[in-house]
Design a protein around this motif. Structure first.
Motif, mmCIF file in Angstrom:
data_model
loop_
_atom_site.group_PDB
_atom_site.id
_atom_site.type_symbol
_atom_site.label_atom_id
_atom_site.label_comp_id
_atom_site.label_asym_id
_atom_site.label_seq_id
_atom_site.Cartn_x
_atom_site.Cartn_y
_atom_site.Cartn_z
ATOM 1 N N HIS A 1 -1.379 -0.654 3.760
ATOM 2 C CA HIS A 1 -1.818 -1.731 2.869
ATOM 3 C C HIS A 1 -0.606 -2.504 2.371
ATOM 4 O O HIS A 1 0.527 -2.043 2.512
ATOM 5 N N VAL B 1 0.508 -4.825 -1.071
ATOM 6 C CA VAL B 1 0.071 -5.132 -2.431
ATOM 7 C C VAL B 1 0.715 -6.414 -2.937
ATOM 8 O O VAL B 1 1.909 -6.636 -2.738
ATOM 9 N N HIS C 1 4.577 -4.348 -2.733
ATOM 10 C CA HIS C 1 5.022 -3.270 -1.853
ATOM 11 C C HIS C 1 4.262 -3.226 -0.541
ATOM 12 O O HIS C 1 3.143 -3.716 -0.426
ATOM 13 N N ALA D 1 3.004 -0.499 2.242
ATOM 14 C CA ALA D 1 2.760 0.932 2.406
ATOM 15 C C ALA D 1 2.720 1.260 3.893
ATOM 16 O O ALA D 1 1.890 0.734 4.635
ATOM 17 N N PHE E 1 7.115 6.551 -3.359
ATOM 18 C CA PHE E 1 7.509 5.156 -3.533
ATOM 19 C C PHE E 1 9.025 5.042 -3.594
ATOM 20 O O PHE E 1 9.667 5.796 -4.328
ATOM 21 N N GLU F 1 6.244 1.980 0.137
ATOM 22 C CA GLU F 1 5.532 3.237 -0.084
ATOM 23 C C GLU F 1 5.416 3.912 1.282
ATOM 24 O O GLU F 1 5.291 3.239 2.302
HETATM 25 FE FE FE2 Z 1 0.261 1.401 -2.498
#
Ligand code: FE2
Length: 386
Positions: free
Chosen positions: A192, A194, A275, A277, A341, A354
């Protein structure tokens, strides 16, 4: 500036309409997954070394003065299916230079693989997305790449990428540097990405992804779920029809002091990607390699691991390994996940990474938010921003 290369266009103000139109049409904007993420950086040559040596990426392709690119140098790095493009301007009066001046290093373009770039662009813009760049083509002996761009939060753009039969090194006029990515540190795909947006703007961007691209809301965390003594945030997660692309969107909520989202907005100079991931299938091995290479992670309080199994149930990994590496665990009704993280990847407290390993769980580590935010706040306080 040539319009026939992957070059940036001037940023445009963002103004997605705030009214939700309940879009029920099936897949009017089909997406095949993430194609690449382009970061504008101050020094792509050095950043490329950082992502190679500290994160295990392989340089796949390059463009620069040696390949006839007079104004931009770009390095395409890959690990698993994750492709990062690091671009830097060769002159001061270039949009990339201006972007780096305002934001520091950061994500400029979220490249989404689509079967038809023009159709995606038309579907999105006819539903209110702001066009950044009309559909265009790039062609060389390896075929034709079709692209188009729409505006997302802040100065971030969504780039539709239609690879079709294009078989070259990333894009025309890039020189191939490697035929296949190495094993790296075990990153497989982008789980993902963000975004942080301003106070009160989360729902506008939730609506943007729903209305213009047919995304649906996966989950919602309010400020009661995500709060500490000092800060709070609200988050909604949007995903495409296939579930391959997930965009959590955060906005700050009222806290006693400055929230981590506000700190990001202050130092990034507005909304942007917070961020990325990266999924791995062996987080212990991946994080061991990242730590050995010098990557810094948020500290986890030692007490986090006390009674961990009572909190999250039985997990396959030895708790002592997780504690040694600072890996967090969370469980939802579908299973559990492991995550960690990094600290920000640059001096501005903005973008970070992440690493996540899913064992069925489909959440984002909500159970860890409190421990995590307390750790983030300790870092913020050290920076004098709390
Ligand atoms: Fe995340």
């Amino acid at each position: 500036m040539s319009q026939s290369t992957l070059t940036p266009t001037a940023p445009k103000p963002t103004s997605p309409a705030s009214q939700a139109s309940q879009q029920t049409e099936e897949d009017f904007c089909p997406i095949q997954g993430f194609d690449h993420v382009e970061l504008y950086v101050g020094n792509a040559k050095q950043s490329a070394l950082y992502y190679q040596h500290c994160f295990g990426f392989t340089v796949m392709a390059y463009r620069g003065l040696e390949t006839g690119s007079r104004d931009v140098a770009s390095y395409v790095l890959q690990q698993g299916k994750i492709r990062l493009v690091l671009s830097t301007a060769l002159q001061a009066d270039h949009p990339i230079s201006e972007h780096v001046l305002r934001h520091g290093d950061g994500v400029k373009a979220i490249g989404l693989a689509v079967p038809d770039a023009r159709a995606a662009f038309e579907a999105a813009t006819s539903r209110g997305a702001e066009p950044v760049r009309e559909p265009w083509e790039e062609t060389d002996d390896d075929g034709t790449l079709r692209l188009a761009e729409i505006q997302a939060y802040g100065e971030t753009v969504i780039r539709f990428v239609e690879r079709g039969s294009y078989d070259g090194a990333f894009a025309p006029r890039f020189e191939r540097r490697s035929d296949a990515p190495g094993e790296g540190f075990g990153f497989k795909y982008l789980d993902h990405m963000v975004g942080n947006v301003e106070l009160g703007k989360m729902n506008q961007w939730v609506d943007f992804f729903a209305r213009t691209m047919g995304f649906s809301q996966l989950v919602h965390f309010d400020d009661k779920a995500i709060s500490t003594e000092y800060s709070a945030l609200m988050s909604k997660v949007m995903q495409d029809g296939t579930g391959k692309v997930k965009f959590p969107i955060n906005e700050p909520a009222q806290g006693r002091k400055k929230s981590q989202i506000e700190e990001y907005l202050d130092f990034y100079g507005g909304p942007g990607v917070q961020h990325l991931a990266c999924a791995t299938s062996n987080i212990i091995e991946t994080v061991t390699k990242l730590r050995a290479a010098g990557v810094e992670f948020l500290d986890v309080p030692g007490t986090y691991y006390e009674q961990l199994e009572q909190r999250v149930g039985k997990i396959d990994e030895p708790i002592e390994d997780l504690a040694r590496l600072g890996i967090l665990v969370d469980r939802d009704e579908d299973g559990y996940l492991l995550q960690i993280f990094t600290k920000p990847i640059q001096d501005r407290p903005t973008v970070f990474f992440e690493v996540i390993e899913r064992h069925g769980a489909r959440g984002f580590g909500e159970g860890n938010f409190k421990a995590l935010f307390e750790s983030l706040e300790r870092e913020q306080a050290r920076r004098g921003n709390l």
